[in-house]
Enzyme design. Structure first.
Site, PDB file in Angstrom:
ATOM      1  CB  ALA A   1      14.738 -66.421  17.755  1.00  0.00           C
TER       2      ALA A   1
ATOM      3  N   GLY B   1      16.511 -70.228  14.205  1.00  0.00           N
ATOM      4  CA  GLY B   1      17.748 -70.259  14.980  1.00  0.00           C
ATOM      5  C   GLY B   1      18.090 -71.666  15.453  1.00  0.00           C
TER       6      GLY B   1
ATOM      7  CD  GLU C   1      20.027 -69.068  11.360  1.00  0.00           C
ATOM      8  OE1 GLU C   1      19.277 -68.602  12.236  1.00  0.00           O
ATOM      9  OE2 GLU C   1      20.663 -68.367  10.557  1.00  0.00           O
TER      10      GLU C   1
END
Ligand SMILES: NC(=O)c1ccc[n+]([C@@H]2O[C@H](COP(=O)([O-])OP(=O)(O)OC[C@H]3O[C@@H](n4cnc5c(N)ncnc54)[C@H](O)[C@@H]3O)[C@@H](O)[C@H]2O)c1
Length: 695
Positions: free
Chosen positions: A65, A105, A108
């Site tokens: 992120a 992230g 992900e």
């Protein structure tokens, strides 16, 4: 080539589309990356591509992120879930091509590709737990579906990064490729071609069930796992919440699991623990920056180090250099002491889980023992770690001044003594600095770097850089008795020792601080360190509980009797009624009335005394920032990181509340430690913050 956003572009290789992210330095998932990826899926399909490769420029795949967006403020853009849905639902195969690291992230996102191809040097992980969080973009539900439950539990609760080999073995990636980023690109395009030619399914991780089905309804696997990490994660909320998400992945349909993930993520994100851990993450980064000392400040190259004294600290300090590949000379006062010290170092290396006879030999080969300080002549730095005695240190620094080459850093590992006074005996006080390691010095992360009045910028810059080189977290502090860490610790000890005269027991004080999150309380810590350290029968006045303990032969863990008695086999501690009676009698003799002391009072007195001292340290300019005080306490003294550190914690309690309590104890207990810090008083009145205070 077409620009999709300021950081994402679309390229083609034959009929394979490449959506390329270029968001230096680590391709974080900033709003324009998300928007570019989202638009990229549609644009690729529109261009007639038969498959899509998601790949990154620079040194890494999407590393996670964009933490600068954590506080909000980014423009409207596609959300991460929309990006992921666009990838999963693409009508053509989507292949993530991974180099560097795919973390948080970033991983992900990769989990929403239909296939994953990676360089064999790539690393994968979900480190959210280290910020008191869990992966909130479906990672908790997708990872176990690929890797199975045990692996996902381990990765998510530790935040550990795994390599490509391990990732292949557990099913996280489909292919590992040797070579550079060009080789990766070629392999990913070839994989895409094969996927089309062989009509491979558009495999959505969310639809996989085989690996999670294995542990459906299996409570034991989770119970066992919880037990296995209980000690390490005591007090932390995030590891438990990560486990609950994996349980949901095993037991619930995907969408329901996602709902659990969303709920638990929200709780963590808005809760105090993650706030503290995120604060702390930035605190640690800030600690390395010293106002007025920039990247261009010259540093002294450290190619050879010297350590004086091979005792508890000297041996560990030397290990740090050897571990970093820097040759180090240890000098002791005689051969026996040297042999003893080197034997301990060797034993420490041998005890390490990852050691081999070769690795031990390689490290020991970097350490040279000597009994002659003249051997320091060619060292770029010498760290003195002899007994804590000012006269001894002064005579040693006089000698070092005569022996060491011009420009060498002359450092002392003193715990509390005046660096200026030590420097004053040399002809080069600008080269003298305090480097305060913590015990065990080869393990503890903190290095208090103590700048004297005359210490040069070059020596400070060198010391801060050295901290990094040897894997420590440096915090720059000024000269005062005990610097930042020990000076605050003294206040806590003072309170702990006075509170046991008022009716609290050592076990109660220890329990309260242990429950707060410290690894152990002050009395258990004294027992561990040895009650006889620095105590001499000849000079004992019988005026403190510690004097009494020593006079009755209680030395702590080392002889099985201290504030607690210790089981000789298991070393389990049991509170000792004899000690409690001894303390009560001593207190009565001093005119203290015994009463019931509440746990709240124990906590307030131990910790607010520290906070008040921390504020004084800040107003005296001994620490640069409030957050540096927290870095010292988290890394050097076991302050639980999920409470941020004493300054952040005081802010979270409310400074007005802290001030009220300090005033209360000034009236009821008294003593210098309860004289209210004017800075604390002012910040409380202004609604300010200790943690964000900076000099
Ligand atoms: N022990 C800790 O937890 C700790 C933590 C931080 C800092 N310190 C500081 O580190 C320093 C060393 O502490 P320690 O716990 O390692 O002590 P220690 O007693 O274990 O070791 C001191 C060593 O210095 C040697 N020594 C003494 N005089 C010498 C001389 N003239 N020449 C060469 N060697 C000499 C001794 O033989 C001994 O091996 C002290 O200043 C102490 O305050 C200690």
């Amino acid at each position: 080539m077409a620009e999709l956003s300021q950081s994402v572009r679309l390229e083609h290789d034959g009929d394979v589309a490449l959506v390329v992210v270029n968001n230096p330095p680590v391709n974080a998932l900033s709003w324009h990356v998300r928007q570019g990826l989202f638009d990229g899926m549609a644009a690729a399909v529109e261009s007639g591509a038969s498959a899509i490769v998601v790949i990154c420029d620079g040194r890494t795949f999407i590393a996670g992120a964009d933490i600068s967006e954590f506080g909000g403020g980014a423009p409207e853009a596609a959300g991460l879930h929309e990006v992921q849905a666009a990838m999963e639902d693409a009508p053509v195969p989507v292949i993530a091509a991974i180099h560097g690291t795919a973390l948080g992230g970033g991983l992900e996102v990769a989990l929403c590709a239909h296939y994953r191809v990676a360089l064999d040097s790539a690393k994968f992980g979900l480190p959210e737990v280290n910020l008191g969080l869990l992966p909130g973009a479906g990672g908790t539900q997708r990872l176990p579906r690929l890797t199975g439950v045990p692996k996902a539990l381990e990765m998510m609760t530790s935040g550990r990064h795994i390599g490509a080999e391990e990732a292949s073995a557990c099913g996280l990636i489909d292919e590992a490729v040797a070579g550079d980023v060009d080789a990766l690109r070629a392999a990913a395009v070839a994989f895409a071609g094969r996927a089309v030619a062989e009509n491979l399914p558009l495999a959505k991780v969310r639809d996989r069930d085989d690996k999670v089905a294995e542990h459906r309804g299996d409570e034991q696997v989770f119970a066992d796992f919880r037990a296995s990490i209980a000690r390490k994660t005591r007090g932390f909320l995030a590891p438990e919440y990560n486990i609950q998400c994996v349980e949901a992945a095993a037991n619930l349909p995907f969408e329901e699991g996602l709902a659990v993930e969303r709920r638990l993520f929200g709780e963590l994100m808005t809760g105090p623990q993650s706030a503290a851990q995120r604060y702390y993450f930035f605190a640690e980064r800030a600690a390395n920056k010293v106002p007025g000392i920039g990247k261009d400040t010259p540093k002294i190259p450290i190619e050879r180090a010297g350590v004086l004294g091979a005792g508890t600290m000297g041996g560990g300090i030397a290990m740090n250099f050897a571990n970093a590949g820097i040759p180090v000379t240890i000098v002791e006062r005689d051969q026996d002491a040297l042999d003893r010290g080197l034997a301990v170092v060797k034993k420490n290396y041998e005890r390490s889980r990852t050691s081999t006879p070769e690795s031990v030999a390689a490290r020991m080969a970097l350490i040279t023992g000597s009994t002659d300080k003249a051997d320091f002549a060619d060292c770029d730095i010498v760290i003195e770690a002899v007994f804590e005695d000012m006269d001894l240190k002064k005579s040693i620094f006089t000698e070092l001044d005569a022996i060491c080459k011009p420009g060498a850093v002359l450092a002392s590992n003193t715990s509390a003594l005046d660096i200026n006074e030590i420097a004053s005996v040399t002809s080069r006080p600008e080269s003298v600095i305090g480097l305060h390691f913590f015990s065990p010095a080869n393990v503890m992360k903190l290095l208090e770097v103590v700048r004297g009045d005359a210490t040069s910028d070059e020596v400070i810059a060198t010391s801060m850089a050295l901290a990094k080189t040897i894997g420590k977290i440096g915090a720059l502090v000024g000269v005062c008795h005990g610097f930042v860490g020990n000076r605050m610790l003294f206040q806590r000890s003072l309170e702990a020792n006075s509170i046991i005269l008022e009716g609290a027991t050592p076990a109660q004080v220890d329990r309260v601080l242990y429950d707060f999150g410290f690894p152990m309380g002050p009395f258990a810590m004294s027992d561990l360190a040895g009650l006889d350290i620095g105590w001499k029968a000849e000079t004992s006045t019988g005026d403190t509980v510690r004097d009494l303990m020593n006079e009755s032969g209680r030395k702590g863990q080392k002889n099985g009797r201290g504030y607690y008695t210790y089981d000789p086999e298991t070393r389990a501690a049991t509170p000792d009624p004899e000690v409690e009676a001894m303390i009560a009698e001593f207190a009565a003799g001093k005119g203290h009335e015994q009463r019931d002391v509440t746990d709240d009072e124990v906590l307030e007195r131990c910790l607010y005394a520290m906070v008040n001292e921390g504020a004084k340290i800040l107003e005296e300019g001994i620490a640069i920032r409030g957050s540096d005080v927290d870095v010292v306490w988290v890394n050097g003294y076991g302050w639980p990181v999920y409470r941020g550190g004493p300054m952040h914690w005081a802010d979270s309690v409310g400074l007005a509340e802290v001030v009220e309590k300090v005033r209360h104890y000034a009236e009821t207990v008294g003593g210098r430690q309860w004289e209210l810090s004017p800075l604390l008083e002012r910040l409380a009145a202004e609604g300010g913050s200790l943690a964000s205070y900076s000099n």
